[in-house]
Design a protein around this motif. Structure first.
Motif, PDB file in Angstrom:
ATOM      1  N   LEU A   1     -24.501 -19.170 -20.596  1.00  0.00           N
ATOM      2  CA  LEU A   1     -25.249 -20.477 -20.977  1.00  0.00           C
ATOM      3  C   LEU A   1     -24.639 -20.731 -22.305  1.00  0.00           C
ATOM      4  O   LEU A   1     -24.739 -19.967 -23.912  1.00  0.00           O
ATOM      5  CB  LEU A   1     -26.387 -20.006 -20.892  1.00  0.00           C
ATOM      6  CG  LEU A   1     -26.803 -19.716 -19.972  1.00  0.00           C
ATOM      7  CD1 LEU A   1     -28.322 -19.279 -19.309  1.00  0.00           C
ATOM      8  CD2 LEU A   1     -26.978 -20.572 -18.468  1.00  0.00           C
ATOM      9  N   ASP A   2     -24.627 -22.046 -22.685  1.00  0.00           N
ATOM     10  CA  ASP A   2     -24.886 -22.659 -24.170  1.00  0.00           C
ATOM     11  C   ASP A   2     -26.507 -22.655 -24.730  1.00  0.00           C
ATOM     12  O   ASP A   2     -27.091 -22.501 -24.404  1.00  0.00           O
ATOM     13  CB  ASP A   2     -23.902 -23.497 -24.228  1.00  0.00           C
ATOM     14  CG  ASP A   2     -23.873 -24.775 -25.315  1.00  0.00           C
ATOM     15  OD1 ASP A   2     -24.021 -24.061 -26.704  1.00  0.00           O
ATOM     16  OD2 ASP A   2     -24.149 -25.480 -26.329  1.00  0.00           O
ATOM     17  N   ILE A   3     -26.000 -22.486 -25.986  1.00  0.00           N
ATOM     18  CA  ILE A   3     -28.142 -22.156 -26.256  1.00  0.00           C
ATOM     19  C   ILE A   3     -27.936 -23.450 -26.569  1.00  0.00           C
ATOM     20  O   ILE A   3     -29.044 -23.948 -26.095  1.00  0.00           O
ATOM     21  CB  ILE A   3     -27.781 -21.515 -27.321  1.00  0.00           C
ATOM     22  CG1 ILE A   3     -28.191 -19.951 -27.500  1.00  0.00           C
ATOM     23  CG2 ILE A   3     -29.663 -21.957 -28.705  1.00  0.00           C
ATOM     24  CD1 ILE A   3     -27.912 -19.190 -28.560  1.00  0.00           C
ATOM     25  N   ARG A   4     -27.441 -24.698 -27.160  1.00  0.00           N
ATOM     26  CA  ARG A   4     -27.936 -26.329 -27.412  1.00  0.00           C
ATOM     27  C   ARG A   4     -27.859 -26.993 -26.289  1.00  0.00           C
ATOM     28  O   ARG A   4     -26.167 -27.582 -26.245  1.00  0.00           O
ATOM     29  CB  ARG A   4     -27.662 -26.243 -28.810  1.00  0.00           C
ATOM     30  CG  ARG A   4     -28.445 -25.498 -30.315  1.00  0.00           C
ATOM     31  CD  ARG A   4     -27.885 -26.697 -31.824  1.00  0.00           C
ATOM     32  NE  ARG A   4     -28.555 -25.855 -32.634  1.00  0.00           N
ATOM     33  CZ  ARG A   4     -28.237 -26.418 -34.244  1.00  0.00           C
ATOM     34  NH1 ARG A   4     -28.060 -26.883 -34.566  1.00  0.00           N
ATOM     35  NH2 ARG A   4     -28.851 -25.130 -34.911  1.00  0.00           N
ATOM     36  N   MET A   5     -28.107 -27.140 -25.426  1.00  0.00           N
ATOM     37  CA  MET A   5     -28.095 -28.144 -24.028  1.00  0.00           C
ATOM     38  C   MET A   5     -29.303 -28.772 -24.465  1.00  0.00           C
ATOM     39  O   MET A   5     -30.363 -28.498 -24.365  1.00  0.00           O
ATOM     40  CB  MET A   5     -27.973 -27.888 -22.966  1.00  0.00           C
ATOM     41  CG  MET A   5     -26.828 -26.546 -22.708  1.00  0.00           C
ATOM     42  SD  MET A   5     -26.384 -25.815 -20.900  1.00  0.00           S
ATOM     43  CE  MET A   5     -27.978 -24.393 -21.371  1.00  0.00           C
ATOM     44  N   PRO A   6     -29.210 -30.346 -23.912  1.00  0.00           N
ATOM     45  CA  PRO A   6     -29.985 -30.954 -23.237  1.00  0.00           C
ATOM     46  C   PRO A   6     -31.378 -30.718 -22.812  1.00  0.00           C
ATOM     47  O   PRO A   6     -30.952 -29.934 -21.303  1.00  0.00           O
ATOM     48  CB  PRO A   6     -30.320 -32.423 -23.237  1.00  0.00           C
ATOM     49  CG  PRO A   6     -28.209 -31.673 -22.455  1.00  0.00           C
ATOM     50  CD  PRO A   6     -28.368 -31.023 -23.341  1.00  0.00           C
TER      51      PRO A   6
ATOM     52  N   ALA B   1     -33.907 -20.888 -22.550  1.00  0.00           N
ATOM     53  CA  ALA B   1     -35.015 -21.402 -21.952  1.00  0.00           C
ATOM     54  C   ALA B   1     -34.785 -21.109 -20.770  1.00  0.00           C
ATOM     55  O   ALA B   1     -35.295 -20.405 -19.781  1.00  0.00           O
ATOM     56  CB  ALA B   1     -35.631 -22.614 -22.683  1.00  0.00           C
ATOM     57  N   ALA B   2     -33.785 -21.680 -20.711  1.00  0.00           N
ATOM     58  CA  ALA B   2     -33.021 -21.971 -18.749  1.00  0.00           C
ATOM     59  C   ALA B   2     -32.649 -20.239 -18.839  1.00  0.00           C
ATOM     60  O   ALA B   2     -33.107 -19.343 -17.736  1.00  0.00           O
ATOM     61  CB  ALA B   2     -31.366 -22.409 -19.178  1.00  0.00           C
ATOM     62  N   GLY B   3     -32.170 -19.515 -20.015  1.00  0.00           N
ATOM     63  CA  GLY B   3     -32.002 -17.851 -19.866  1.00  0.00           C
ATOM     64  C   GLY B   3     -32.676 -16.756 -18.989  1.00  0.00           C
ATOM     65  O   GLY B   3     -33.121 -16.322 -18.120  1.00  0.00           O
ATOM     66  N   ALA B   4     -34.380 -17.297 -20.121  1.00  0.00           N
ATOM     67  CA  ALA B   4     -35.628 -16.687 -19.752  1.00  0.00           C
ATOM     68  C   ALA B   4     -35.818 -17.090 -17.871  1.00  0.00           C
ATOM     69  O   ALA B   4     -36.417 -16.642 -17.872  1.00  0.00           O
ATOM     70  CB  ALA B   4     -36.412 -17.184 -20.644  1.00  0.00           C
ATOM     71  N   GLU B   5     -35.729 -18.325 -17.561  1.00  0.00           N
ATOM     72  CA  GLU B   5     -35.860 -18.803 -15.658  1.00  0.00           C
ATOM     73  C   GLU B   5     -35.050 -18.325 -15.337  1.00  0.00           C
ATOM     74  O   GLU B   5     -35.362 -18.051 -14.694  1.00  0.00           O
ATOM     75  CB  GLU B   5     -36.225 -20.368 -16.220  1.00  0.00           C
ATOM     76  CG  GLU B   5     -36.629 -20.778 -15.039  1.00  0.00           C
ATOM     77  CD  GLU B   5     -37.481 -20.702 -14.608  1.00  0.00           C
ATOM     78  OE1 GLU B   5     -38.824 -20.409 -13.557  1.00  0.00           O
ATOM     79  OE2 GLU B   5     -38.533 -20.004 -15.883  1.00  0.00           O
ATOM     80  N   ILE B   6     -33.924 -17.795 -15.653  1.00  0.00           N
ATOM     81  CA  ILE B   6     -33.224 -17.533 -15.072  1.00  0.00           C
ATOM     82  C   ILE B   6     -33.208 -15.623 -14.288  1.00  0.00           C
ATOM     83  O   ILE B   6     -33.433 -15.800 -13.504  1.00  0.00           O
ATOM     84  CB  ILE B   6     -31.480 -17.611 -14.865  1.00  0.00           C
ATOM     85  CG1 ILE B   6     -31.558 -19.277 -15.068  1.00  0.00           C
ATOM     86  CG2 ILE B   6     -30.638 -16.880 -14.404  1.00  0.00           C
ATOM     87  CD1 ILE B   6     -29.622 -19.483 -15.304  1.00  0.00           C
ATOM     88  N   ARG B   7     -33.279 -15.539 -15.814  1.00  0.00           N
ATOM     89  CA  ARG B   7     -33.797 -14.241 -15.196  1.00  0.00           C
ATOM     90  C   ARG B   7     -35.098 -13.399 -14.592  1.00  0.00           C
ATOM     91  O   ARG B   7     -35.199 -12.668 -14.357  1.00  0.00           O
ATOM     92  CB  ARG B   7     -34.205 -13.330 -16.388  1.00  0.00           C
ATOM     93  CG  ARG B   7     -33.123 -12.907 -18.005  1.00  0.00           C
ATOM     94  CD  ARG B   7     -31.812 -12.746 -17.223  1.00  0.00           C
ATOM     95  NE  ARG B   7     -32.073 -11.049 -17.333  1.00  0.00           N
ATOM     96  CZ  ARG B   7     -31.715  -9.725 -15.780  1.00  0.00           C
ATOM     97  NH1 ARG B   7     -31.409 -10.387 -15.115  1.00  0.00           N
ATOM     98  NH2 ARG B   7     -31.955  -8.596 -15.612  1.00  0.00           N
TER      99      ARG B   7
ATOM    100  N   VAL C   1     -27.244 -12.788 -18.241  1.00  0.00           N
ATOM    101  CA  VAL C   1     -27.668 -13.852 -18.478  1.00  0.00           C
ATOM    102  C   VAL C   1     -26.760 -13.665 -20.133  1.00  0.00           C
ATOM    103  O   VAL C   1     -26.556 -12.546 -20.151  1.00  0.00           O
ATOM    104  CB  VAL C   1     -28.413 -14.458 -19.277  1.00  0.00           C
ATOM    105  CG1 VAL C   1     -28.315 -15.442 -20.125  1.00  0.00           C
ATOM    106  CG2 VAL C   1     -29.061 -14.530 -17.735  1.00  0.00           C
ATOM    107  N   VAL C   2     -25.492 -14.434 -20.040  1.00  0.00           N
ATOM    108  CA  VAL C   2     -24.276 -14.316 -21.008  1.00  0.00           C
ATOM    109  C   VAL C   2     -25.074 -15.166 -22.037  1.00  0.00           C
ATOM    110  O   VAL C   2     -24.378 -16.584 -21.335  1.00  0.00           O
ATOM    111  CB  VAL C   2     -23.563 -13.916 -21.141  1.00  0.00           C
ATOM    112  CG1 VAL C   2     -22.493 -14.088 -22.367  1.00  0.00           C
ATOM    113  CG2 VAL C   2     -23.109 -12.467 -20.619  1.00  0.00           C
TER     114      VAL C   2
END
Length: 218
Positions: free
Chosen positions: A53-58, A64-70, A78-79
């Protein structure tokens, strides 16, 4: 075969990273996403071994996306892949359970090594990131990671309701707004805030908000 989800809002970056991954016969990019919400949905649908995952995404940033995926797809590692090696990004990503943190400016071999390590249940930090983490840990309580640990220990002494109030103080809400949000009368909120300041050993709401932020409540 390592199944990977690739998420970045820049099409050219996705193409470049995808080409590096495709060159490895042991890696299969099973899905791509252009924003954080799409990344979460793709992870839930495809259940990849690793989400890159890129950090800066719209819509939803990569952290936040990584936390939700975990949280929702615990079998997916998650990388984080970013241009920025900022301390707060590193601390937040690792605190939310990311297994890897890589820089886009790094060697492509680091990318492949990170994917393999996280797929195997290990962790991987690019050398530049690792050096910053080591420096923070060496700084002890004065470093960002040390401050976050101490803040979480302080917050753990609060009751569940007090933590809810503290989180809203950290978000900048006034007592009346907190009362409406938690269905409490303003006087009760004021009493909670007073107790929180005493237990955290801080002098005002600004200092309490800093503790809330460092503890990850905001």
């Amino acid at each position: 075969m390592i199944r990977v989800l690739l998420a970045d809002d820049e099409a050219m970056v996705r193409a470049g990273v995808g080409a590096i991954l495709a060159a490895d016969p042991g890696i299969d990019v099973v899905a791509e996403a252009a924003d954080g919400r799409e990344a979460v949905a793709m992870a839930q649908a495809h259940r990849p071994d690793v989400a890159l995952l890129d950090i800066r995404m719209p819509r939803l940033d990569g952290l936040a996306a990584g936390a939700e995926i975990r949280r929702t797809v615990p079998g997916t590692g998650v990388v984080m892949l970013t241009t920025f090696a900022e301390d707060e990004y590193i601390a937040r990503a690792l605190g939310d359970g990311a297994g890897g943190f890589l820089l886009k400016s790094g060697d492509p071999r680091e990318l492949l090594a990170g994917i393999r390590a996280v797929a195997d249940g290990a962790a991987y930090l690019s050398p530049k990131v690792a050096s910053r983490v080591i420096a923070e840990l060496a700084d002890g309580p004065s470093g960002l990671l040390g401050r976050r640990t101490r803040a979480r220990e302080r917050v753990a002494a609060l009751t569940g309701r007090e933590r809810e109030v503290l989180a809203l103080v950290g978000a900048g809400l006034a007592n009346a707004e907190i009362g409406r949000r938690l269905h409490l009368v303003e006087g009760t909120v004021k009493a909670h805030v007073s107790t929180i300041l005493g237990r955290l050993e801080v002098r005002n709401r600004v200092q309490a908000a800093i503790v809330a932020y460092e503890a990850g409540l905001v």
